[in-house]
Scaffold this motif. Structure first.
Motif, PDB file in Angstrom:
ATOM      1  N   GLY A 201       0.860  -1.304   0.042  1.00  0.00           N
ATOM      2  CA  GLY A 201      -0.064   0.063  -0.122  1.00  0.00           C
ATOM      3  C   GLY A 201       1.059   1.111  -0.201  1.00  0.00           C
ATOM      4  N   ALA A 202       0.188   2.286  -0.190  1.00  0.00           N
ATOM      5  CA  ALA A 202       0.881   3.829  -0.349  1.00  0.00           C
ATOM      6  C   ALA A 202       1.581   4.308   0.982  1.00  0.00           C
ATOM      7  N   ARG A 203       2.480   4.924   0.961  1.00  0.00           N
ATOM      8  CA  ARG A 203       3.223   5.534   2.246  1.00  0.00           C
ATOM      9  C   ARG A 203       1.939   6.076   3.069  1.00  0.00           C
ATOM     10  N   GLY A 204       2.167   5.679   4.379  1.00  0.00           N
ATOM     11  CA  GLY A 204       1.195   6.190   5.211  1.00  0.00           C
ATOM     12  C   GLY A 204       0.101   5.502   5.530  1.00  0.00           C
ATOM     13  N   CYS A 205       0.008   4.364   4.729  1.00  0.00           N
ATOM     14  CA  CYS A 205      -1.352   3.393   4.982  1.00  0.00           C
ATOM     15  C   CYS A 205      -1.171   2.618   6.076  1.00  0.00           C
ATOM     16  N   GLY A 206      -0.065   2.377   6.667  1.00  0.00           N
ATOM     17  CA  GLY A 206       0.151   1.607   8.024  1.00  0.00           C
ATOM     18  C   GLY A 206       0.880   0.515   8.040  1.00  0.00           C
ATOM     19  N   LYS A 207       1.480   0.116   7.015  1.00  0.00           N
ATOM     20  CA  LYS A 207       2.368  -1.254   6.583  1.00  0.00           C
ATOM     21  C   LYS A 207       3.331  -1.597   7.673  1.00  0.00           C
ATOM     22  N   THR A 208       4.125  -0.369   8.265  1.00  0.00           N
ATOM     23  CA  THR A 208       4.903  -0.649   9.326  1.00  0.00           C
ATOM     24  C   THR A 208       4.151  -0.736  10.712  1.00  0.00           C
ATOM     25  N   THR A 209       3.205   0.030  10.938  1.00  0.00           N
ATOM     26  CA  THR A 209       2.640  -0.026  11.976  1.00  0.00           C
ATOM     27  C   THR A 209       1.747  -1.206  12.475  1.00  0.00           C
ATOM     28  N   ILE A 210       0.781  -1.725  11.204  1.00  0.00           N
ATOM     29  CA  ILE A 210       0.140  -2.657  11.269  1.00  0.00           C
ATOM     30  C   ILE A 210       0.986  -3.987  11.243  1.00  0.00           C
TER      31      ILE A 210
ATOM     32  N   SER B   6      -3.278  13.519   5.458  1.00  0.00           N
ATOM     33  CA  SER B   6      -3.007  13.800   6.962  1.00  0.00           C
ATOM     34  C   SER B   6      -2.285  13.176   7.673  1.00  0.00           C
ATOM     35  N   ARG B   7      -2.182  11.819   7.743  1.00  0.00           N
ATOM     36  CA  ARG B   7      -1.280  11.125   8.525  1.00  0.00           C
ATOM     37  C   ARG B   7       0.202  11.625   8.284  1.00  0.00           C
ATOM     38  N   LEU B   8       0.529  11.572   6.923  1.00  0.00           N
ATOM     39  CA  LEU B   8       1.931  11.974   6.514  1.00  0.00           C
ATOM     40  C   LEU B   8       2.321  13.376   7.241  1.00  0.00           C
TER      41      LEU B   8
ATOM     42  N   ALA C  69       0.701  14.855   9.657  1.00  0.00           N
ATOM     43  CA  ALA C  69       0.943  14.911  11.006  1.00  0.00           C
ATOM     44  C   ALA C  69       2.133  14.492  11.730  1.00  0.00           C
ATOM     45  N   TYR C  70       2.962  13.456  10.804  1.00  0.00           N
ATOM     46  CA  TYR C  70       4.095  13.041  11.251  1.00  0.00           C
ATOM     47  C   TYR C  70       5.200  13.091  10.258  1.00  0.00           C
ATOM     48  N   PRO C  71       5.727  14.340  10.048  1.00  0.00           N
ATOM     49  CA  PRO C  71       6.615  14.369   8.818  1.00  0.00           C
ATOM     50  C   PRO C  71       8.062  13.977   9.347  1.00  0.00           C
ATOM     51  N   ILE C  72       8.140  13.845  10.582  1.00  0.00           N
ATOM     52  CA  ILE C  72       9.675  13.595  11.015  1.00  0.00           C
ATOM     53  C   ILE C  72       9.877  12.049  10.641  1.00  0.00           C
ATOM     54  N   GLN C  73       8.667  11.162  10.881  1.00  0.00           N
ATOM     55  CA  GLN C  73       8.603   9.839  10.350  1.00  0.00           C
ATOM     56  C   GLN C  73       8.954   9.466   9.106  1.00  0.00           C
ATOM     57  N   ASP C  74       8.515  10.606   7.935  1.00  0.00           N
ATOM     58  CA  ASP C  74       8.797  10.194   6.905  1.00  0.00           C
ATOM     59  C   ASP C  74      10.256  10.697   6.114  1.00  0.00           C
TER      60      ASP C  74
ATOM     61  N   ASN D  53      -9.426  -2.527   4.494  1.00  0.00           N
ATOM     62  CA  ASN D  53      -9.908  -1.047   4.962  1.00  0.00           C
ATOM     63  C   ASN D  53      -9.009  -0.566   6.141  1.00  0.00           C
ATOM     64  N   ALA D  54      -7.853   0.076   5.650  1.00  0.00           N
ATOM     65  CA  ALA D  54      -6.658   0.516   6.787  1.00  0.00           C
ATOM     66  C   ALA D  54      -7.269   1.946   7.254  1.00  0.00           C
ATOM     67  N   MET D  55      -8.461   2.493   7.179  1.00  0.00           N
ATOM     68  CA  MET D  55      -8.729   3.703   7.621  1.00  0.00           C
ATOM     69  C   MET D  55      -9.486   3.345   8.931  1.00  0.00           C
ATOM     70  N   GLN D  56      -9.466   2.052   9.545  1.00  0.00           N
ATOM     71  CA  GLN D  56     -10.155   1.898  10.713  1.00  0.00           C
ATOM     72  C   GLN D  56      -8.796   1.711  11.892  1.00  0.00           C
ATOM     73  N   THR D  57      -9.282   1.714  13.254  1.00  0.00           N
ATOM     74  CA  THR D  57      -8.417   1.817  14.227  1.00  0.00           C
ATOM     75  C   THR D  57      -7.251   0.541  13.889  1.00  0.00           C
ATOM     76  N   PRO D  58      -6.000   0.622  14.056  1.00  0.00           N
ATOM     77  CA  PRO D  58      -4.982  -0.463  14.030  1.00  0.00           C
ATOM     78  C   PRO D  58      -5.339  -1.666  14.637  1.00  0.00           C
ATOM     79  N   GLU D  59      -6.152  -1.603  15.873  1.00  0.00           N
ATOM     80  CA  GLU D  59      -6.599  -2.785  16.509  1.00  0.00           C
ATOM     81  C   GLU D  59      -7.632  -3.578  15.536  1.00  0.00           C
ATOM     82  N   ARG D  60      -8.462  -2.777  14.848  1.00  0.00           N
ATOM     83  CA  ARG D  60      -9.389  -3.478  14.185  1.00  0.00           C
ATOM     84  C   ARG D  60      -8.868  -3.838  12.610  1.00  0.00           C
ATOM     85  N   VAL D  61      -7.808  -3.262  12.089  1.00  0.00           N
ATOM     86  CA  VAL D  61      -7.106  -3.524  10.935  1.00  0.00           C
ATOM     87  C   VAL D  61      -6.265  -4.925  11.199  1.00  0.00           C
ATOM     88  N   VAL D  62      -5.877  -5.007  12.461  1.00  0.00           N
ATOM     89  CA  VAL D  62      -5.035  -6.388  12.835  1.00  0.00           C
ATOM     90  C   VAL D  62      -6.066  -7.551  12.995  1.00  0.00           C
TER      91      VAL D  62
HETATM   92  P1  ADP Z   1       3.576   3.289   6.138  1.00  0.00           P
HETATM   93  O1  ADP Z   1       4.735   1.997   6.628  1.00  0.00           O
HETATM   94  O2  ADP Z   1       2.794   2.387   5.416  1.00  0.00           O
HETATM   95  O3  ADP Z   1       4.180   4.173   5.555  1.00  0.00           O
HETATM   96  P2  ADP Z   1       3.240   3.961   8.717  1.00  0.00           P
HETATM   97  O4  ADP Z   1       2.903   2.508   9.369  1.00  0.00           O
HETATM   98  O5  ADP Z   1       4.642   4.273   9.073  1.00  0.00           O
HETATM   99  O6  ADP Z   1       2.912   3.757   7.318  1.00  0.00           O
HETATM  100  O7  ADP Z   1       2.180   4.815   9.393  1.00  0.00           O
HETATM  101  C1  ADP Z   1       2.080   6.239   9.025  1.00  0.00           C
HETATM  102  C2  ADP Z   1       1.508   7.042  10.045  1.00  0.00           C
HETATM  103  O8  ADP Z   1       0.030   6.695  10.128  1.00  0.00           O
HETATM  104  C3  ADP Z   1       2.283   6.639  11.386  1.00  0.00           C
HETATM  105  O9  ADP Z   1       2.269   7.997  11.881  1.00  0.00           O
HETATM  106  C4  ADP Z   1       1.268   5.938  12.125  1.00  0.00           C
HETATM  107  O10 ADP Z   1       1.212   6.003  13.441  1.00  0.00           O
HETATM  108  C5  ADP Z   1      -0.106   6.527  11.433  1.00  0.00           C
HETATM  109  N1  ADP Z   1      -1.334   5.218  11.335  1.00  0.00           N
HETATM  110  C6  ADP Z   1      -1.028   4.030  10.494  1.00  0.00           C
HETATM  111  N2  ADP Z   1      -1.952   3.341  10.668  1.00  0.00           N
HETATM  112  C7  ADP Z   1      -2.977   3.955  11.200  1.00  0.00           C
HETATM  113  C8  ADP Z   1      -4.349   3.480  11.488  1.00  0.00           C
HETATM  114  N3  ADP Z   1      -5.012   2.445  11.129  1.00  0.00           N
HETATM  115  N4  ADP Z   1      -4.907   4.782  12.009  1.00  0.00           N
HETATM  116  C9  ADP Z   1      -4.411   5.620  12.321  1.00  0.00           C
HETATM  117  N5  ADP Z   1      -3.195   6.038  12.230  1.00  0.00           N
HETATM  118  C10 ADP Z   1      -2.241   5.267  11.732  1.00  0.00           C
END
Ligand code: ADP
Ligand code: MG
Length: 174
Positions: A9-18, A109-111, A113-118, A152-161
């Protein structure tokens, strides 16, 4: 898990987080192809792109995909992993592929909000919201055709998992 599980998925979709949360919940090992690439080369993605261009980065990315597949169960990939037909075919043949789907405005909006991580350079040098629309327009079809499952990655991380674990019939660890 018998087969590696690839998150695309695209940058910010939560691949690392999920990916990290899924590995924690299921007890399977986790790797991030971007992180593997950085450890293998001792350079950041931005540094590799500056030194070798996107073409050099893409070549190294394919090598990372193959290297982590041998050792991992849950694999978070770079947003552009699906661009190469070789990578798409490799992932489909070696494991199950999950597309973490989110709208461009949510990704932006995720990216923002957290530009440092990008740590990735932007692909176009334009505002992130415009870029996400464009990136999805050009890649959405590739994400969909590569995926065995779309979540659907627009749910909470817990729900996605939970949804991924249900789809793959994974048991919770511990
Ligand atoms: P990717 O690895 O796909 O680029 P990240 O896991 O780094 O994405 O997530 C990008 C940002 O979005 C992080 O700040 C993360 O905390 C946030 N994020 C990821 N998944 C979710 C989610 N399901 N709901 C809300 N915020 C999320
Ligand atoms: Mg990531």
């Amino acid at each position: 898990m018998a087969l590696p599980l690839y998150l695309i998925g695209a940058r910010g979709c939560g691949k690392t987080t999920i990916g990290e949360a899924l590995a924690e919940a299921s007890g399977y090992a986790f790797t991030d192809t971007d992180r593997h690439l950085q450890q293998a080369t001792g350079r950041s993605v931005a540094e590799i792109v500056a030194a070798e261009g996107w073409e050099g980065f893409r070549r190294r990315e394919t090598a990372s995909l193959k290297a982590v597949t041998a050792a991992s169960s849950v694999i978070a990939t770079g947003g552009g992993m699906v661009l190469a037909a070789e990578n798409r075919q490799f992932m489909r043949e070696h494991g199950r592929v999950i597309y973490l789907q989110a709208r461009a405005d949510v990704l932006a909006s995720r990216l923002e909000a957290y530009p440092i991580q990008d740590q990735r350079p932007t692909l176009t040098g334009r505002p992130v919201a415009d870029e996400m629309v464009e990136v999805l327009a050009s890649r959405e079809a590739l994400y969909r055709e590569t995926a065995h499952y779309i979540v659907n990655a627009m749910q909470t991380p817990e729900r996605v998992v939970s949804e991924i674990m249900a789809l793959l019939c994974l048991a919770r660890a511990g």
